[in-house]
Scaffold this motif. Structure first.
Motif: not given
Ligand code: MG
Length: 161
Positions: A1-29
């Motif tokens: 048996m197979m099952r498909v799933g979908i997910g969606f998310d949105v976050h604001r980008l703000e100064p002073g927060r580490p830029c963690i996306l996809g489980g890694i930290e990106l170099p961004h302000a």
């Protein structure tokens, strides 16, 4: 048996927060704001998995008014969800992700994100894909104000359909 799933998310980008996306930290302000580390990519992947497996969604599993999840590492949340998905008899076949943002550049981080997400899911990195998309300067997320992520996954099990 197979099952498909979908997910969606949105976050604001703000100064002073580490830029963690996809489980890694990106170099961004700026970085994703949130009760947890704000990793919209892993949050979308979690909801794709829970959606396919018929489990409660991320907001139900890890409520943002619960101090237990304050500044939570989303990678640890994903690992817990993968364990629940496996316990319910499912294998993760593949995951595909689109990240829409005009904040951090996604292309240079694609391969690292694929490998990190694949490791968290316990699958081969060629079963995970990540694409970055510009917003063409349109809408509330333009000019680096935020990040949106969409994910799909396919689960399989040996149970008859
Ligand atoms: Mg989120």
């Amino acid at each position: 048996m197979m099952r498909v799933g979908i997910g969606f998310d949105v976050h604001r980008l703000e100064p002073g927060r580490p830029c963690i996306l996809g489980g890694i930290e990106l170099p961004h302000a700026t970085g994703p704001a949130g009760h947890s580390d704000g990793d919209a990519v892993l949050h979308a992947v979690i909801d794709a998995l829970t959606g396919a497996a018929g489990l409660p969604d991320i907001g139900t599993l890890f409520p943002d008014d619960d101090a237990a999840w304050k500044d939570a590492d989303s990678a640890a949340l994903l690992e817990e969800v993968v364990e629940r998905v496996r316990s319910a008899g499912w294998r993760v076949e593949n995951v595909d992700v689109v990240i829409a943002t005009e904040g951090p550049r996604i292309a240079p981080a694609r391969e690292a994100m694929r490998e990190r997400i694949a490791a968290l899911l316990g699958i081969a990195s060629d079963a995970v894909n990540v694409k970055g998309k510009s917003l063409e300067g349109l809408g509330a997320l333009a000019d680096g104000a935020g990040v949106a992520a969409q994910a799909v996954c396919l689960l399989s099990s040996d149970q008859p359909a």
